[in-house]
Motif scaffolding. Structure first.
Motif, PDB file in Angstrom:
ATOM      1  N   LEU A  25      56.273  20.206  31.060  1.00  0.00           N
ATOM      2  CA  LEU A  25      56.476  18.953  30.341  1.00  0.00           C
ATOM      3  C   LEU A  25      55.262  18.609  29.490  1.00  0.00           C
ATOM      4  N   LEU A  26      54.073  18.760  30.046  1.00  0.00           N
ATOM      5  CA  LEU A  26      52.844  18.484  29.304  1.00  0.00           C
ATOM      6  C   LEU A  26      52.727  19.414  28.100  1.00  0.00           C
ATOM      7  N   HIS A  27      53.043  20.687  28.285  1.00  0.00           N
ATOM      8  CA  HIS A  27      52.983  21.659  27.197  1.00  0.00           C
ATOM      9  C   HIS A  27      53.956  21.270  26.079  1.00  0.00           C
ATOM     10  N   ARG A  28      55.176  20.840  26.447  1.00  0.00           N
ATOM     11  CA  ARG A  28      56.158  20.406  25.450  1.00  0.00           C
ATOM     12  C   ARG A  28      55.673  19.170  24.697  1.00  0.00           C
ATOM     13  N   MET A  29      55.053  18.252  25.427  1.00  0.00           N
ATOM     14  CA  MET A  29      54.534  17.038  24.782  1.00  0.00           C
ATOM     15  C   MET A  29      53.409  17.389  23.804  1.00  0.00           C
ATOM     16  N   GLU A  30      52.554  18.337  24.180  1.00  0.00           N
ATOM     17  CA  GLU A  30      51.480  18.777  23.280  1.00  0.00           C
ATOM     18  C   GLU A  30      52.067  19.425  22.035  1.00  0.00           C
ATOM     19  N   ASN A  31      53.110  20.224  22.205  1.00  0.00           N
ATOM     20  CA  ASN A  31      53.771  20.848  21.052  1.00  0.00           C
ATOM     21  C   ASN A  31      54.384  19.794  20.142  1.00  0.00           C
ATOM     22  N   MET A  32      55.034  18.790  20.728  1.00  0.00           N
ATOM     23  CA  MET A  32      55.625  17.710  19.929  1.00  0.00           C
ATOM     24  C   MET A  32      54.552  16.938  19.167  1.00  0.00           C
ATOM     25  N   ALA A  33      53.420  16.691  19.820  1.00  0.00           N
ATOM     26  CA  ALA A  33      52.326  15.986  19.155  1.00  0.00           C
ATOM     27  C   ALA A  33      51.814  16.809  17.981  1.00  0.00           C
ATOM     28  N   GLY A  34      51.717  18.128  18.179  1.00  0.00           N
ATOM     29  CA  GLY A  34      51.269  18.997  17.092  1.00  0.00           C
ATOM     30  C   GLY A  34      52.248  18.981  15.928  1.00  0.00           C
ATOM     31  N   LEU A  35      53.549  19.021  16.216  1.00  0.00           N
ATOM     32  CA  LEU A  35      54.559  18.968  15.156  1.00  0.00           C
ATOM     33  C   LEU A  35      54.528  17.619  14.432  1.00  0.00           C
TER      34      LEU A  35
END
Length: 171
Positions: free
Chosen positions: A142-152
């Motif tokens: 979940l944290l990894h997905r949130m980091e990816n979303m923040a990057g996008l």
């Protein structure tokens, strides 16, 4: 022992029984699954939670569980092979991660840690801790997905800023 009275012997035995009951209570209170094996990887002791973490072909209080190496009663072939490899190669101190399917069809992530059981400076067996790390793994995903979303989101904001600022948009 010959010098003790019957009352003293009974008191000594009562103390030993109470101490054993305390130790068994401690084993049952541990949140990780626990297997205690001898040097031949034969089960000597376990707690109840290990049976909810690992699947066995027999109940651990069955006499068969105490008469053969642990890998012979493991339902999960990969974990059984891991124990067998440790026995064959003399590995006594290791940690390994496994993915298992529960009887209900869900996937669980387990970390199995093996350490030597020592008595009077000699290795007398193995202590196996089985931890369910599923929630931790799910939080990491979940944290990894949130980091990816923040990057996008940052990338999209940068593109919008370039476009609004009169920059050249590729594409």
């Amino acid at each position: 022992v010959n010098k003790l009275s019957n009352e003293q012997l009974i008191s000594l035995l009562d103390d030993m029984v109470e101490e054993n009951e305390n130790l068994y209570s401690i084993l049952e209170c541990i949140s990780a699954g626990l297997l205690i094996l001898d040097n031949d990887f034969i089960l000597q002791q376990s707690n109840k939670i290990v049976e909810s973490r690992l699947n066995f072909s027999v109940y651990l209080d069955d006499p068969k569980a105490n008469s053969c190496p642990i890998w012979e009663i493991m339902e999960d072939q990969e974990i059984g092979d891991y124990f067998k490899k440790c026995a064959e190669k003399g590995i006594t101190n290791t940690t390994e991660d496994f993915t298992v399917m529960t009887s209900g069809g869900s996937i669980r992530f387990l970390t199995i840690t093996m350490t030597p059981l020592m008595h009077d400076g000699k290795t007398t067996g193995k202590i196996i801790l089985v931890r369910d790390v599923t929630e931790k793994k799910n939080q990491e995903v979940l944290l990894h997905r949130m980091e990816n979303m923040a990057g996008l989101t940052n990338l999209a904001a940068g593109i919008v800023a370039i476009h609004i600022g009169g920059g050249v948009l590729l594409g």
